[in-house]
Each structure stands twice: as C-alpha cells, then as structure tokens.
Design an enzyme around this catalytic site. Structure first.
Site, PDB file in Angstrom:
ATOM      1  N   ARG A 108       0.853  -1.174   0.000  1.00  0.00           N
ATOM      2  CA  ARG A 108       0.000   0.000   0.000  1.00  0.00           C
ATOM      3  C   ARG A 108       0.893   1.229   0.000  1.00  0.00           C
ATOM      4  O   ARG A 108       1.942   1.249   0.619  1.00  0.00           O
ATOM      5  CB  ARG A 108      -0.878   0.025   1.255  1.00  0.00           C
ATOM      6  CG  ARG A 108      -1.931  -1.038   1.286  1.00  0.00           C
ATOM      7  CD  ARG A 108      -3.100  -0.679   0.398  1.00  0.00           C
ATOM      8  NE  ARG A 108      -3.687   0.586   0.796  1.00  0.00           N
ATOM      9  CZ  ARG A 108      -4.422   1.345  -0.002  1.00  0.00           C
ATOM     10  NH1 ARG A 108      -4.632   0.979  -1.233  1.00  0.00           N
ATOM     11  NH2 ARG A 108      -4.946   2.469   0.430  1.00  0.00           N
ATOM     12  N   HIS A 143      -0.218   1.449 -10.376  1.00  0.00           N
ATOM     13  CA  HIS A 143      -1.034   0.773  -9.353  1.00  0.00           C
ATOM     14  C   HIS A 143      -2.003  -0.216 -10.016  1.00  0.00           C
ATOM     15  O   HIS A 143      -3.219  -0.152  -9.839  1.00  0.00           O
ATOM     16  CB  HIS A 143      -1.804   1.790  -8.516  1.00  0.00           C
ATOM     17  CG  HIS A 143      -2.018   1.338  -7.095  1.00  0.00           C
ATOM     18  ND1 HIS A 143      -1.903   2.166  -6.019  1.00  0.00           N
ATOM     19  CD2 HIS A 143      -2.341   0.120  -6.583  1.00  0.00           C
ATOM     20  CE1 HIS A 143      -2.138   1.506  -4.897  1.00  0.00           C
ATOM     21  NE2 HIS A 143      -2.400   0.249  -5.228  1.00  0.00           N
ATOM     22  N   GLU A 149       0.820   9.288  -6.174  1.00  0.00           N
ATOM     23  CA  GLU A 149       0.372   8.642  -7.406  1.00  0.00           C
ATOM     24  C   GLU A 149      -0.579   9.580  -8.149  1.00  0.00           C
ATOM     25  O   GLU A 149      -1.575   9.989  -7.573  1.00  0.00           O
ATOM     26  CB  GLU A 149      -0.357   7.327  -7.097  1.00  0.00           C
ATOM     27  CG  GLU A 149       0.549   6.246  -6.566  1.00  0.00           C
ATOM     28  CD  GLU A 149      -0.212   4.960  -6.223  1.00  0.00           C
ATOM     29  OE1 GLU A 149      -1.463   4.972  -6.248  1.00  0.00           O
ATOM     30  OE2 GLU A 149       0.433   3.954  -5.918  1.00  0.00           O
TER      31      GLU A 149
END
Length: 287
Positions: free
Chosen positions: A198, A251, A232
């Site tokens: 994560r 991702h 991100e």
C-alpha cells in the site's frame, strides 16, 4: 436524496468521506471499500457517526500476487528496455551485453507474510527460488514447509541475502518508510527491490523514494520495480521516471476484470449484511 442513502460504496477513494459528508447523510449505516487498504479513511471519525465499515480482502490477493511476479520477471529480464529496443527505428540486432539476471534458483526475500505474501511464496516455489521472509510474527511450521520459506526474525538478515526483495505490507505508522537508506544499503548491489505494498496517495509511503533514487543512481542496488509510488501519479519531472533501471506501473495490482467484479460482489455482500442487521464478513473496526 441524502436522507435515503444508507450505504456508500467507495471506488478508488471516491467519494471522499469527511465530516461534512457524514453529517449530510443522517441514515448512513455502512461504508464498503473497494480493496483492502483503509488508510484513506478516518476510521474513528466514521465510527463516531455510528457507521460500520468493511473492506474487500478476499478478492484482491491473486491479482496482486500476479502483478508482483510480473514486475519481478520483467525487471530481471529487462523486458521494458528490450521492448523499447525491439521497436526502435534503428534496431539492427541486440547487443551481446544486453543481459538480465536469472530468476530460477535465485533468492526471494518477502517482507511481510500474510495471505498475499504466502501466495507469492507459492508462485516463487515454481521458479525453484529460495524463499526468505520477514514478518512481525512467524507462520506455522507446516505453512513454511509447504513453500520452503525460511523465517528471518531480523529484516537485516533478509536484505543482505536476497536477490529480489518484494515488499508487501499494509500501510501503518510502523511501516512508514520501512525501507529507507539503511535498508537499501544492506541489499546486494545485484539485488532488485519490488514494491507492491500500500502507498497512501497523499500522506505516506512504505519505501523512502529519495533514498531509492540515490541507490539506483549510484549502483547501491541493481534495479527497482514499483506498482505503487508516492504520490500517485508521480510528478512528470520526478527522477524515478528518468531511470532505465526502474519499472513503474500505475497501481495495477488489482486491476483485472475478474478481480473488479469480485471486489464489487464482496462489497455488496457486506452492504447487504449491514443493512439486514447481520454480521459483515469483512468488517473493519477502528484501532
């Protein structure tokens, strides 16, 4: 419509759950998340409104494992560089020194050993890899024997032995910058770091990216393959985007058609249980 809404299904952190939204939905009973990580939610705030929360841990494991192994193989055999070479306009032949590294028989170090990590070990066994793992708790002996995994109580012992280090941990205060300058410098100069953990988009990261950039530029480690970054997406001028010895994917860990459907089904199951006053299969409680 606000008084009619009893459930919210979060997809990729949307909608944003804050105090204003919670106050505007007086009959909200449950929030179901599309995925495992709940770090984008203030769990205590949500609970204070009497709202239950659930995630979808079962659906995501296989696709995440596949992504991790894909990154490992692609980095080892320099597939992205090879593709760019193969389609380039001046391609005549592949240089003899365009060499990757062997996966079969190599040592894989897994940081973390939950369900996803255990499945990675199962996949790695097919490649005849030696498997080391570091976790806060050691798995049962029969589980270790099933995949031939060796427990490293100290992360340092794993880092100095592994040819590939795969980081697969939940994001928590104790895992913030778990892999930093010291840890990277303990790795072999021929090693590759793979991160499928994560990585909170706004506030945190498991891998210290500044330390990683320096290590990759100076030859402290051979390469890195990252499915998560901080933030991100990365700013377009970020140094990681300019390095040839890095593979970055946006991702993609859980992004398959089957997993997307399974996540939705898991969320619906949790929502229906909460609205019916039944125990939710995957309830998440504030710590």
């Amino acid at each position: 419509m606000s008084k009619k809404i009893q459930a919210v299904y979060l997809w990729w952190h949307k909608p944003v759950i804050d105090q204003d939204l919670l106050q505007s939905l007086p009959n909200l009973k449950v929030i179901a998340n599309s995925g495992v990580g709940m770090d984008h939610l203030d769990l205590k705030l949500v609970a204070s409104f009497g709202v239950k929360m659930a995630n979808a841990p079962c659906a995501v494991s296989s696709s995440t494992v596949d992504a991790g192994m894909a990154l490992l193989l692609a980095s080892a055999r320099r597939l992205v560089e090879g593709y760019q070479l193969a389609v380039s306009s001046d391609m005549e032949y592949c240089e003899a020194n365009f060499l990757g590294v062997e996966v079969t028989g190599a040592t894989l170090g897994i940081i973390g050993m939950g369900s996803i990590r255990y499945k990675i070990a199962l996949k790695a066994k097919v490649f005849e890899m030696k498997i080391l793992y570091h976790n806060r708790t050691q798995r049962k002996e029969q589980e270790e024997q099933a995949v031939g995994a060796i427990y490293c109580e100290k992360i340092d012992d794993l880092l100095c032995q592994a040819d590939f280090v795969m980081v697969v941990v939940s994001l928590a205060p104790q895992t913030h910058k778990l892999v930093g300058k010291r840890e990277v410098e303990l790795m072999k100069p021929t090693a590759t770091l793979i991160n499928i953990s994560r990585a909170r988009i706004w506030k945190s990261a498991v891998v210290d990216q500044e330390a990683l950039v320096i290590a990759l530029c100076t030859g402290v480690i051979r390469a890195a393959a990252l499915d998560v970054t901080y933030p991100e997406p990365l700013p377009r001028d970020h140094p990681l985007l300019k390095l040839k010895n890095v593979i970055i994917t946006p991702h993609l860990g859980i992004k398959t058609d089957k997993t997307t459907r399974m996540i939705t089904e898991e969320a619906v199951e949790n929502i229906l249980a909460a609205l019916s006053g039944l125990p939710m299969p995957n309830e998440v409680l504030p710590s």
